[in-house]
Scaffold this motif. Sequence first.
Motif, short mmCIF file in Angstrom:
data_model
loop_
_atom_site.label_atom_id
_atom_site.label_comp_id
_atom_site.label_asym_id
_atom_site.label_seq_id
_atom_site.Cartn_x
_atom_site.Cartn_y
_atom_site.Cartn_z
N ARG A 91 0.69 -1.32 -0.20
CA ARG A 91 -0.01 -0.06 0.05
C ARG A 91 1.01 1.15 -0.01
O ARG A 91 0.42 2.52 0.24
CB ARG A 91 -0.86 -0.04 1.39
CG ARG A 91 -2.33 -0.76 1.15
CD ARG A 91 -2.53 -1.53 -0.04
NE ARG A 91 -4.09 -2.01 -0.06
CZ ARG A 91 -4.47 -2.99 -0.79
NH1 ARG A 91 -3.64 -3.49 -1.51
NH2 ARG A 91 -5.69 -3.34 -0.94
N LYS A 111 -10.44 -10.42 -0.20
CA LYS A 111 -10.44 -10.18 -1.89
C LYS A 111 -12.05 -10.27 -2.19
O LYS A 111 -12.36 -10.25 -3.27
CB LYS A 111 -9.64 -11.11 -2.37
CG LYS A 111 -10.31 -12.77 -2.27
CD LYS A 111 -9.32 -13.88 -2.75
CE LYS A 111 -9.15 -13.73 -4.24
NZ LYS A 111 -8.37 -15.08 -5.02
N GLY A 118 -12.68 -4.98 -4.35
CA GLY A 118 -11.48 -4.75 -5.07
C GLY A 118 -11.69 -5.31 -6.47
O GLY A 118 -12.80 -5.91 -6.72
N THR A 119 -10.95 -5.42 -7.26
CA THR A 119 -10.91 -6.02 -8.55
C THR A 119 -9.97 -7.18 -8.53
O THR A 119 -9.28 -7.54 -7.66
CB THR A 119 -10.22 -4.95 -9.57
OG1 THR A 119 -8.59 -4.79 -9.41
CG2 THR A 119 -10.88 -3.55 -9.47
N SER A 153 -6.31 -5.89 -8.25
CA SER A 153 -6.12 -5.02 -7.02
C SER A 153 -7.20 -5.41 -6.20
O SER A 153 -8.31 -4.93 -5.71
CB SER A 153 -6.41 -3.40 -7.59
OG SER A 153 -5.57 -3.33 -8.61
N THR A 154 -6.83 -6.39 -5.14
CA THR A 154 -8.03 -6.74 -4.16
C THR A 154 -7.70 -5.86 -3.08
O THR A 154 -6.93 -5.26 -2.70
CB THR A 154 -7.77 -8.18 -3.70
OG1 THR A 154 -6.24 -8.20 -3.36
CG2 THR A 154 -7.76 -9.21 -4.91
N LYS A 214 -8.49 0.02 0.54
CA LYS A 214 -7.57 0.79 0.56
C LYS A 214 -7.70 2.25 1.25
O LYS A 214 -8.96 2.86 1.15
CB LYS A 214 -6.98 1.13 -0.97
CG LYS A 214 -5.89 2.27 -1.12
CD LYS A 214 -4.80 1.60 -1.22
CE LYS A 214 -3.32 2.67 -1.14
NZ LYS A 214 -3.28 3.19 0.44
N PRO A 220 -13.17 0.77 -1.67
CA PRO A 220 -12.38 -0.55 -2.34
C PRO A 220 -11.55 -0.15 -3.43
O PRO A 220 -11.84 0.97 -4.03
CB PRO A 220 -13.95 -1.33 -2.72
CG PRO A 220 -14.80 -0.41 -2.67
CD PRO A 220 -14.40 0.93 -1.85
N LEU A 221 -10.52 -1.09 -3.70
CA LEU A 221 -9.71 -0.48 -4.99
C LEU A 221 -10.48 -0.84 -6.18
O LEU A 221 -11.55 -1.84 -6.00
CB LEU A 221 -8.52 -1.30 -5.09
CG LEU A 221 -7.47 -0.99 -4.10
CD1 LEU A 221 -6.28 -2.01 -3.99
CD2 LEU A 221 -6.91 0.26 -4.49
N ALA A 281 -6.57 1.73 -9.28
CA ALA A 281 -6.31 0.43 -8.98
C ALA A 281 -4.89 0.29 -9.71
O ALA A 281 -4.57 1.08 -10.52
CB ALA A 281 -7.22 -0.41 -9.83
#
Length: 397
Positions: free
Chosen positions: A44, A219, A222-223, A226-227, A230, A247-248, A287
Amino acid sequence: MSKQQQPGLPTFAAMTPGAGLKAAIGRNRADIIGEISASGIKGRGGAGFPVGVKWNLCAAARGDLKYVVCNADEGEPGTFKDRLILMEHPDLVFEGMTIGGLTVGAREGIVYLRAEYMYLRRPLEAVLAKRREAKLLGQDILGKSGFTFDIRIQMGAGAYVCGEETALIESLEGHRGEPRNRPPFPVDTGYLDRPTVVNNVETLAWVACILQKGAPWFKSVGTEKSTGLKIFSVSGDCDRPGVYEFPLGITVAKLLDTVGGQDAKAVQVGGASGYCVPKSEFHRVIAYEDVSTGGAIIVFGRDRDMLDIAANFLDFFTEESCGQCTPCRDGNPRLLEGVELLREGRCSMRYLNELCGLGETMQLASKCGLGQSSPNAFLSIVKHFKDEIMGRVPAGH
Ligand SMILES: Cc1cc2nc3c(=O)[nH]c(=O)nc-3n(C[C@H](O)[C@H](O)[C@H](O)COP(=O)(O)O)c2cc1C
Ligand code: SF4
């Protein structure tokens, strides 16, 4: 507004201090690294290196003495999220470090604390003392025979470049804070030439959460690349600046909506060394695979002069360059001069093109991330605000 979009640190606040370490202590190294890798967490602090890979490399490195370093230098202009994490959830950070010690085989952890955060030192020392009393630090932690780990705090001296992990290590060793050549990497040859893991404050706090809640929990937001959640520091021309958890994969537009920055003409994602995203690209996602950031979001309202912004950042980098390599040492002042010429209406089109070429050379040829990223804001402003910039180039030049 969903719970995750409220200012503050709601997920960290919901954690039980100690639970992550208790979950880790009964597991072997491979198992802990497997959990961290399965979560997909990436660092991060900005570079986004996978945490599981870094820890695995350090665990595999040969050496009796290893170190876990928490990078609490937080010098990027526009970043202040690590300060809040250290103030409100230090236990999670220390726990992430202790889990790191267990995993890579380190007996000592060091927090490299930004000089300006001196006022945090005493409360952090008090938390460390309590953790020693609770057998969460020291010898035979939580009754696990042979597991010894303790943490000390070392103050930085106020140089931005010391956030770069190899300059940080030089500084920890008492030397001038200058980045080292890489390879060798710190996981192999770090503090005192021993294998060393360097991680950001926020990364370490999330590791403690992952051990407590499990990789699938992390997880679930996020994506794919990019879990997780953040923490962002949001400042500038918006109604509700502050520290946020998102969330990312959130779009720039959605973020602006939440912080009250709908009138923005641009957003600097990633602090001074990041990219300036214009309004036409607010659909882009924050992300690692799109617009990446260590967490700094600076909002620019419609009345801002983009050249003022470029000048401000370049002035900072000119001051903070360590001077070791020519592209960065000489490139940043040349770019700053160029922006001054533009402001005065004395920069020709040809010279502007040369400045852009210089910026690209710096990105490629600088020794460390400072010089490699310092032209980003300038180049993205020239690219995305052509009308505003070209209006300053004298006609016929
Ligand atoms: C000039 C410069 C300054 C940096 N400052 C910081 C910082 O203040 N905090 C941080 O965590 N990482 C900073 N980094 C990134 C670190 O070198 C390193 O990638 C990071 O600490 C690794 O942790 P992570 O993998 O958990 O993100 C900086 C990098 C550069 C090039
Ligand atoms: S890029 Fe800049 S900060 Fe990094 S080593 Fe070169 S002169 Fe120093």
